[in-house]
Design an enzyme around this catalytic site. Structure first.
Site, PDB file in Angstrom:
ATOM      1  N   GLU A  36      93.735 -78.636 -93.082  1.00 59.08           N
ATOM      2  CA  GLU A  36      94.725 -78.948 -92.047  1.00 59.08           C
ATOM      3  C   GLU A  36      94.575 -78.027 -90.836  1.00 59.08           C
ATOM      4  OE1 GLU A  36      96.540 -81.475 -91.869  1.00 59.08           O
ATOM      5  OE2 GLU A  36      96.362 -82.250 -93.909  1.00 59.08           O
ATOM      6  N   TYR A 119     104.290 -79.796 -88.948  1.00 58.54           N
ATOM      7  CA  TYR A 119     103.335 -80.806 -89.422  1.00 58.54           C
ATOM      8  C   TYR A 119     102.534 -80.294 -90.617  1.00 58.54           C
ATOM      9  CZ  TYR A 119      98.735 -82.799 -89.878  1.00 58.54           C
ATOM     10  OH  TYR A 119      97.582 -83.288 -90.413  1.00 58.54           O
ATOM     11  N   ASP A 137     102.026 -86.037 -86.545  1.00 53.65           N
ATOM     12  CA  ASP A 137     100.988 -85.481 -85.676  1.00 53.65           C
ATOM     13  C   ASP A 137     100.625 -86.543 -84.649  1.00 53.65           C
ATOM     14  OD1 ASP A 137      99.481 -87.335 -87.071  1.00 53.65           O
ATOM     15  OD2 ASP A 137      97.840 -85.955 -87.541  1.00 53.65           O
TER      16      ASP A 137
END
Length: 352
Positions: A36, A119, A137
């Site tokens: 991520e 997020y 996102d």
């Protein structure tokens, strides 16, 4: 026959069509967190080799915590946004030293970690720990705004809550991680900035397609102003040694190594004059001055010139006393973390 819900169709699509990516084969938060962070502002195709390199060099979060920062930055070289790498390293050390190497397992606790926003915290909490917290996102903004007809301006922070409210109505509480990954995947592939509406699983109920608003949604009014900078790099050489310094952490490329820099919209004559004034060099030999090189960052447009100068051993000693410049051999330079702009120049002069 009962019609499938949006969530059921989305999860079916993801199960059948998702891209096979290595971090999707685990629920271990470390490789998922790593993916991520790497994929922020980075395409999967570009980020995957970096993820593989980090996992190879640092198989566990403790291995990452114990690594020198320079090694972390060196492996990150070319990805940009180097604060991500420094925050990644900081958080690895915090988890290793303060939390016994155990990653937090709730959204609220994950959100407290440095470098992790709503997020990323939602992605990790839902995928690894089954917490039904929706992710939002750029890909999700795009897909959700088009399908559900959300016209809130995504450049405004308040709009995030509107999207969250809609997504909370649809997230699968039994498998929130799959739902979140499916939303991101659909926005990254089919519902991309140039959407493939003819192939879309949701075209019948898509608000944007019905209204012809695919190119208008999502709404984003704020424009980021691009800053122009003129960089003049002094490539100081003595024998087989080059002089570089480590950039401060309060500017772009913080913690990376580059050449002595004079910044400003100056001509070559002024730069060479400033070279003698600022560094007190004794008759440096100008070997070459490059053509201007344009280098684009997300919010900055850089125009760089490289001035190759041969200096004496006496000058090297003086510079080591009065500046942060240090001498490095070619082998040492190759192992230093450097901005892509510097790497490209070094390649041009045969250092790679």
């Amino acid at each position: 026959m009962k019609q499938k819900t949006f969530t059921e169709r989305l999860i079916n699509w993801y199960t059948e069509r998702k891209r096979e990516l290595p971090w999707r084969k685990t629920k271990d938060p470390y490789p998922i967190w790593l993916s991520e962070i790497i994929l922020q502002q980075t395409r999967v195709e570009q980020g995957l080799p970096y993820w593989e390199s980090f996992i190879h060099n640092f198989p566990t979060i403790i291995d990452l915590a114990n690594a020198p920062e320079e090694q972390v930055l060196r492996l990150w070289q070319g990805l940009g946004y180097y604060s991500r790498a420094r925050n990644l390293h900081y958080t690895a050390k915090y988890v290793s030293n303060e939390l016994g190497g155990v990653f937090p397992n709730t959204y609220s606790e994950i959100l407290k970690l440095k470098g992790i926003g709503p997020y990323t915290a939602a992605a990790i909490a839902s995928i690894c720990f089954n917490e039904p917290e929706p992710v939002v996102d750029g890909n999700v903004f795009r897909f959700a705004s088009r399908y559900f007809g959300i016209k809130n301006d995504i450049s405004k922070a308040s709009s995030r809550n509107t999207f969250l409210d809609v997504l909370k109505e649809h997230i699968n509480p039994d498998n929130p991680g799959i739902f979140n990954q499916a939303m991101m995947e659909y926005g990254a592939t089919t519902c991309s900035p140039s959407p493939s509406c003819d192939e879309c699983e949701f075209s019948i109920n898509c608000f944007a397609l019905k209204e012809g608003l695919q190119s208008e949604l999502p709404i984003k009014s704020a424009k980021v102003k691009v800053r122009q900078r003129h960089l003049h790099y002094l490539v100081l050489r003595s024998g087989d040694q080059l002089l570089l310094n480590q950039r401060s952490t309060d500017d772009v490329w913080g913690g990376l190594y580059d050449f002595y820099l004079i910044e400003g919209n100056y001509d070559e004559e002024e730069i060479l004059h400033q070279t003698k004034v600022q560094l007190d060099l004794h008759d440096p030999i100008v070997e070459e001055i490059s053509e201007p090189i344009k280098h684009i960052l997300s919010h900055q447009k850089l125009f760089a010139k490289f001035y190759s100068l041969t200096i004496s051993d006496k000058d090297v000693y003086t510079l080591s006393q009065k500046t942060t410049l240090k001498s490095f051999s070619v082998k040492e330079i190759l192992n230093l973390p450097k901005p892509k702009l510097i790497v490209n120049y070094l390649h041009r002069i045969g250092i790679k």
